[in-house]
Design an enzyme around this catalytic site. Structure first.
Site, PDB file in Angstrom:
ATOM      1  N   CYS A   1     -46.910   4.728 -24.605  1.00 20.04           N
ATOM      2  CA  CYS A   1     -46.402   5.487 -25.749  1.00 20.04           C
ATOM      3  C   CYS A   1     -46.134   4.497 -26.878  1.00 20.04           C
ATOM      4  O   CYS A   1     -46.153   3.287 -26.672  1.00 20.04           O
ATOM      5  CB  CYS A   1     -45.100   6.220 -25.409  1.00 20.04           C
ATOM      6  SG  CYS A   1     -45.265   7.487 -24.126  1.00 20.04           S
TER       7      CYS A   1
ATOM      8  N   GLY B   1     -50.712   6.652 -27.972  1.00 21.94           N
ATOM      9  CA  GLY B   1     -50.425   7.970 -27.428  1.00 21.94           C
ATOM     10  C   GLY B   1     -51.007   9.050 -28.300  1.00 21.94           C
ATOM     11  O   GLY B   1     -50.617   9.175 -29.468  1.00 21.94           O
TER      12      GLY B   1
ATOM     13  N   ASN C   1     -40.563   4.116 -24.675  1.00 19.71           N
ATOM     14  CA  ASN C   1     -41.870   3.604 -24.230  1.00 19.71           C
ATOM     15  C   ASN C   1     -41.643   2.904 -22.898  1.00 19.71           C
ATOM     16  O   ASN C   1     -40.883   1.944 -22.817  1.00 19.71           O
ATOM     17  CB  ASN C   1     -42.441   2.635 -25.263  1.00 19.71           C
ATOM     18  CG  ASN C   1     -43.698   1.917 -24.788  1.00 19.71           C
ATOM     19  OD1 ASN C   1     -43.964   0.799 -25.199  1.00 19.71           O
ATOM     20  ND2 ASN C   1     -44.462   2.541 -23.918  1.00 19.71           N
ATOM     21  N   GLY C   2     -42.293   3.375 -21.858  1.00 20.18           N
ATOM     22  CA  GLY C   2     -42.136   2.769 -20.545  1.00 20.18           C
ATOM     23  C   GLY C   2     -42.051   3.817 -19.462  1.00 20.18           C
ATOM     24  O   GLY C   2     -42.486   4.961 -19.632  1.00 20.18           O
TER      25      GLY C   2
ATOM     26  N   TYR D   1     -55.674  -5.236 -23.597  1.00 21.75           N
ATOM     27  CA  TYR D   1     -56.246  -3.966 -24.026  1.00 21.75           C
ATOM     28  C   TYR D   1     -55.333  -3.088 -24.875  1.00 21.75           C
ATOM     29  O   TYR D   1     -55.750  -2.560 -25.899  1.00 21.75           O
ATOM     30  CB  TYR D   1     -56.695  -3.170 -22.787  1.00 21.75           C
ATOM     31  CG  TYR D   1     -57.151  -1.764 -23.079  1.00 21.75           C
ATOM     32  CD1 TYR D   1     -58.271  -1.525 -23.870  1.00 21.75           C
ATOM     33  CD2 TYR D   1     -56.470  -0.664 -22.568  1.00 21.75           C
ATOM     34  CE1 TYR D   1     -58.699  -0.226 -24.140  1.00 21.75           C
ATOM     35  CE2 TYR D   1     -56.886   0.638 -22.838  1.00 21.75           C
ATOM     36  CZ  TYR D   1     -58.003   0.842 -23.615  1.00 21.75           C
ATOM     37  OH  TYR D   1     -58.425   2.109 -23.896  1.00 21.75           O
TER      38      TYR D   1
END
Length: 486
Positions: free
Chosen positions: A16, A42, A117-118, A258
């Site tokens: 995210c 996201g 985020n996570g 990436y």
């Protein structure tokens, strides 16, 4: 509806993206711009919450930032000098509006909005206990357990309640929290997920990546340290807290390989420069005679440049990508589905025909992407197709906010490199070594053998306990045993 982009289907999904602004006249408009730059993290849903000094305002929607937050009436409905936003690709919780962040709740201390985020790796266990004690959940997102832990904490101040909540969760989190007292940005003690701080005049900003600052014209200040909480009060005062004991950091190595955009700075390093160095190291470890080095667009480009420069083999664009095709369209049959592949990616036949080529990609997950790419190159007349991968084999699932297939579906878990080569029908296949990857990052494993990054997807060395996953394994084993007994 079937995706027209099989290359993207076989990638590890970005977790995210979060972005927060404190102390601006048009905070929500700035957040909307920043979220555009984080859209790659996201693409399922987006949301923004603002605070005008009296009330919180939220708009959440399925789909991209564009089309949902580029209308004047939406931004006017999000007034105030502080705002935080979120772009989502679900790793836990169903795909529905109730799971779109920021999540918001009215606590005893006032409004509380959180963008995460996570992934909380003990969320299921904590959730069960909270429900047993009377909590009522409104979503299936792991993030909501943080809100309930804050709400039920026995500590007096909101900051102490928040710290108490964080000490009860495991896993990976970078958070931006908005309260009537100000904005809090924090990163888990291992620093698994990224979080950076920027400034535009007197306005303070936090984001998953520095590209969000570039878009709004802000200056990148620094990364939030692992285990650090940065508080920005309504008066503009900035305070840093470090409530956790010192822990050896393990930031996600795949951010460099990436996830992050190549024009970002992650933990002080240029992602683009690191990816070029990875490509150069890949060429040193896995040379091959070829006419051209060809990237798999777009993520393979920097590594391919590094490979070409180190090997002396010319870099060429042998796969051309169209950026003007939507993600999905109706495909009534296998023949049309196969033709749909070329709507987004097409072989540069005039370049490839009769040539020996080496393809550079960032990873192999299920292997279906690589199989289709190799097939495309052979249909375009390539004499030889060699594949080089700018990461080690992905053998393990991620439980820290990255949507990976279960381990049994990972090609590298099922097959060795030789078997993978046969599966994708390449003339040769090689991966960068884990030591080579660390070398490209300018790091080395410590003398005591501890890695500098979270590289669990390659090594299986998870930096935290995996409570929920362990519970699932035990439950499955008990069910299997019961079946055998019966």
């Amino acid at each position: 509806m079937i995706t027209t982009n099989p290359f993207d289907d076989d990638k590890l999904r970005e977790e995210c993206g979060i972005f927060g602004v404190s102390g601006a006249d048009t905070a929500s408009a700035i957040v909307a711009l920043g979220l555009h730059a984080l859209q790659h993290r996201g693409q399922e849903a987006a949301g923004i919450t603002s605070w005008d000094g009296h009330d919180f305002h939220t708009h959440r929607a399925m789909g991209h930032v564009a089309g949902n937050f580029d209308r004047d009436e939406v931004i006017r409905g999000l007034p105030g000098g502080s705002a935080c936003g979120h772009v989502r690709y679900s790793t836990t919780g169903e795909t529905s509006l109730r799971n779109v962040q920021p999540l918001y709740a009215e606590l005893n201390s006032g409004g509380f909005a959180v963008a995460h985020n996570g992934n909380i790796s003990n969320a299921m266990k904590v959730r069960r206990e909270l429900i047993r004690r009377g909590s009522i959940f409104q979503s299936t997102s792991d993030t909501e357990v943080i809100i309930h832990l804050v709400a039920t904490s026995s500590y007096r101040t909101l900051l102490d309640k928040f710290i108490d909540a964080l000490k009860q969760v495991e896993g990976a989190y970078s958070l931006i929290v908005m309260t009537p007292e100000g904005m809090i940005a924090c990163r888990d003690p291992l620093g698994i997920r990224p979080l950076v701080m920027g400034k535009l005049g007197d306005t303070i900003m936090f984001a998953s990546e520095t590209v969000a600052f570039d878009v709004v014209g802000a200056e990148y200040i620094r990364s939030i340290d692992p285990g650090e909480l940065v508080i920005v009060t309504n008066s503009g005062e900035i305070r840093s807290h470090r409530p956790f004991g010192e822990v050896h950091p393990r930031p996600c190595i795949f951010e460099h390989v990436y996830f992050s955009r190549p024009d970002s700075i992650v933990d002080g390093s240029s992602v683009y420069s690191v990816r070029k160095a990875i490509g150069a190291q890949l060429a040193i470890e896995n040379p091959v005679e070829a006419d051209y080095v060809i990237p798999v667009p777009d993520s393979g480009v920097p590594a391919a440049i590094g490979y070409a420069q180190e090997s002396g083999i010319p870099f060429e664009l042998g796969i051309i990508r169209s950026h003007y095709i939507g993600r999905t369209f109706i495909q009534p049959g296998d023949k049309v589905r196969h033709l749909g592949v070329k709507l987004k990616h097409n072989a540069n036949r005039a370049l490839i025909e009769g040539k020996k080529i080496v393809l550079i990609d960032d990873s192999i997950v299920r292997g279906t992407t690589s199989l289709k790419i190799v097939q495309m190159m052979r249909e375009a007349g390539a004499a030889e197709v060699h594949m080089r991968i700018a990461s080690p084999p992905t053998k393990h699932s991620c439980f820290y906010g990255v949507d990976t297939p279960e381990r049994t579906k990972l090609l590298a878990h099922k097959l060795d490199v030789g078997g993978m080569q046969d599966f994708i029908h390449a003339d040769s296949l090689s991966f960068i070594s884990i030591d080579g990857l660390y070398k490209a990052l300018g790091e080395a494993k410590r003398a005591d053998g501890r890695p500098q990054y979270c590289d669990a997807c390659f090594t299986g060395d998870y930096p935290t306990t995996l409570t929920d996953q362990d519970d699932v394994v035990v439950t499955n084993q008990l069910e299997l045993l019961a079946e055998r007994v019966a």
